[in-house]
Design a protein around this motif. Sequence first.
Motif, PDB file in Angstrom:
ATOM      1  N   SER B 105      50.691  -8.860 -37.587  1.00  4.68           N
ATOM      2  CA  SER B 105      50.606  -9.642 -36.350  1.00  4.68           C
ATOM      3  C   SER B 105      50.037 -11.034 -36.638  1.00  4.68           C
ATOM      4  O   SER B 105      50.472 -12.017 -36.055  1.00  4.68           O
ATOM      5  CB  SER B 105      49.755  -8.913 -35.310  1.00  4.68           C
ATOM      6  N   ALA B 106      49.099 -11.098 -37.583  1.00  3.24           N
ATOM      7  CA  ALA B 106      48.544 -12.409 -37.944  1.00  3.24           C
ATOM      8  C   ALA B 106      49.617 -13.270 -38.602  1.00  3.24           C
ATOM      9  O   ALA B 106      49.716 -14.473 -38.351  1.00  3.24           O
ATOM     10  CB  ALA B 106      47.359 -12.236 -38.888  1.00  3.24           C
ATOM     11  N   PHE B 107      50.443 -12.628 -39.433  1.00  2.74           N
ATOM     12  CA  PHE B 107      51.465 -13.376 -40.158  1.00  2.74           C
ATOM     13  C   PHE B 107      52.592 -13.838 -39.232  1.00  2.74           C
ATOM     14  O   PHE B 107      52.945 -15.007 -39.203  1.00  2.74           O
ATOM     15  CB  PHE B 107      52.037 -12.489 -41.276  1.00  2.74           C
ATOM     16  N   GLY B 214      47.458 -15.072 -23.798  1.00  2.00           N
ATOM     17  CA  GLY B 214      47.645 -15.871 -24.997  1.00  2.00           C
ATOM     18  C   GLY B 214      47.622 -15.024 -26.248  1.00  2.00           C
ATOM     19  O   GLY B 214      47.562 -13.801 -26.181  1.00  2.00           O
ATOM     20  N   TRP B 215      47.701 -15.689 -27.391  1.00  2.00           N
ATOM     21  CA  TRP B 215      47.654 -14.969 -28.655  1.00  2.00           C
ATOM     22  C   TRP B 215      46.763 -15.724 -29.641  1.00  2.00           C
ATOM     23  O   TRP B 215      46.790 -16.956 -29.702  1.00  2.00           O
ATOM     24  CB  TRP B 215      49.055 -14.807 -29.249  1.00  2.00           C
ATOM     25  N   SER B 216      45.955 -14.980 -30.373  1.00  2.00           N
ATOM     26  CA  SER B 216      45.184 -15.557 -31.468  1.00  2.00           C
ATOM     27  C   SER B 216      45.006 -14.464 -32.510  1.00  2.00           C
ATOM     28  O   SER B 216      45.230 -13.294 -32.225  1.00  2.00           O
ATOM     29  CB  SER B 216      43.820 -16.028 -30.966  1.00  2.00           C
ATOM     30  N   ASP B 217      44.605 -14.849 -33.699  1.00  2.00           N
ATOM     31  CA  ASP B 217      44.392 -13.868 -34.771  1.00  2.00           C
ATOM     32  C   ASP B 217      43.441 -12.766 -34.310  1.00  2.00           C
ATOM     33  O   ASP B 217      42.357 -13.054 -33.819  1.00  2.00           O
ATOM     34  CB  ASP B 217      43.762 -14.591 -35.963  1.00  2.00           C
ATOM     35  N   GLY B 218      43.853 -11.517 -34.471  1.00  2.00           N
ATOM     36  CA  GLY B 218      42.959 -10.419 -34.099  1.00  2.00           C
ATOM     37  C   GLY B 218      42.629 -10.404 -32.617  1.00  2.00           C
ATOM     38  O   GLY B 218      41.516 -10.108 -32.219  1.00  2.00           O
TER      39      GLY B 218
END
Lengths: 307, 324
Positions: B105-107, B214-218
């Motif tokens: 998901s981070a990638f 929204g979306w962010s790392d982790g």
Amino acid sequence: MYDGAFGDQSKTLSVLAFWVPMTLSAVGLLVTFTAGLWNIGVEGQIILGSIAASWVALKVQLPSPIIQVTVEILAAMMGGALWAGIAAILKTRGGVNEIFGGLALNNLAIILTNYLISGPWQPPEGGSFRGTQPFPADALLPRLAESRFSPLSMIMAFLAIALIIVMLRGTFWGLKLKALGKNPFSAFLLGVSSEREVVLAMMLCGALAGLGGAVRVLSWFDSLRQSISGGIGFLALLVVMLANFQGYWVPFIALFFSAVLNGSISLQIRTQLHSSLGGILTGVMVLFVLLFSDIGVFKWARREKRE
Amino acid sequence: MSDTEFIRMMASIILASSPLIIAVCGETITERAGVVNLSLDGTMLMAAMAGFVAGLKTENVWLGFLAGAIVGAVFGAIVAYGSITLGKSQVAVGFVLTLLGDDLSAFLGQNFTRIPGEAVKRFGIPLLKDIPVIGPIFFNQDAVVYFSYILIIVTWWFIYRTQPGLHLRSSGERPDAAFARGVNVRRVRYLYTLLGSALVGIAGAAYSLDVKIGWSDGHTRGLGWIALAIVIFGGWSPVRGALGAILFGATKAMATILQRTFPEISVVAFNAIPWVLMIAVLMVVSSDITERLIEFMPRRVQSPLRRMLRITAPMALGSTLVEK
């Protein structure tokens, strides 16, 4: 990626320096896996080892560097063992599965680190939220020039591998653990006290992980940092799974993982690829081996386990 | 605290708990069928990312949820294939997927961090929302929250009151007996692992599209594990699990208020609350200490207290079925 891992001497040393704590934790996990325990808390045990070593390095002044570092390492092992012991007692007395207990303790260890860095152990020049002040040179493991690699830590890792493999294969305690892992109920009937064995196995793993944590602060970094472990414990779990729970594969697979992850970090710098790529590669690989290890090409690795 | 403030806080607790309720219901269904899907944390992260990106690209928030459900079902399919068809350890497969989902998901989501996207719109249910106090808390929310209400009831009714629900439970309790009675245990387990996992995916998307937009790392890291713990706390019942999820949301809200009242206590201490709580509630429902405490109580309250506090897992949870 290969270039990024072994391109020049400093990169190779970096791979080795990353390998040491991962191997130490993976070797510890061999013990808990033998006893049938899923010690996911190993990540927190590494962190507690780092914290304990940092505490000695920052607060205690001992006459000679040798004593100083020895005490730091012992403290780290006790810290890791303590954290593992809590998870073990929670399991045996509290009925909390070691996966959940360990996971909660991992997060508590991260929170404790952040608290120490931003609070009592803040560097005197002001809060940077990134780490403590660097430890004095006498408090660190002796490192090869201009690198993060300490040959001494590597010797400790090899000793740990040899010790654990001999212990699991050649001693009565190893046999007890195996009985416990294979069938806890019949082990109980044969008089293996599961509580004592579970606690001891967890604490031994915790001590080795804590030693890995000490290597993180005393050789990879020179201070306690925010993400001091950065998932090494989880990687160690993957290493042991990929090694099919066989001890002698562990160091080689750990070396491979270390190379892939260090390689992907320098790949990120060069090609702007995200650094999680290394994690994805290792994850996919472990998943495939896990699923298909008894089919076709992977059969040779399984043969041993059937005997 | 004034009345309006109280109502607003309660409404926000209900909203914040709704994805957890959905995830808990999904995992409850899966575990009742005898499969532990330990990959919740990774599944929710992947679904949150996929849901957010799909919503952004199609400009349709519901397609975002669909994407989340599909991602969830794919993760569930891997767990089901690994554990049911190949007979591997469910814990091992689930754990690897957790780590993989986190990194993946981070990638894949790296170009979509911290940008505005689609979000679910609030709509009050006519009539119901005008009931004093209860109306604004429960019925002036959005579709995700209403879905979680319906899901609790439907899951409960399905598990305890229908024949497929009986097959579902028997596959988790006595797979051999169920098999002997003509239940296709493998198919049942496959079906409910996929279904439960799809619900977990919807829960993940509910975070990135509704609760924590929204979306962010982790983005949702840790919440999957919390959901897994709530399933145990809930004694594998959707109703009790939902209560656990709301209780968890309420504790978080309480922590925020306490933090405002006592600013001198480090933020760090409040971050520790969910994890301490996790250990504490698991100990309450399964340790011997609770049993001993219950024995000290007057005889009359012992049995209801035991029913309230103690739980038993589905008997064949995590087992692999060997069909002869």
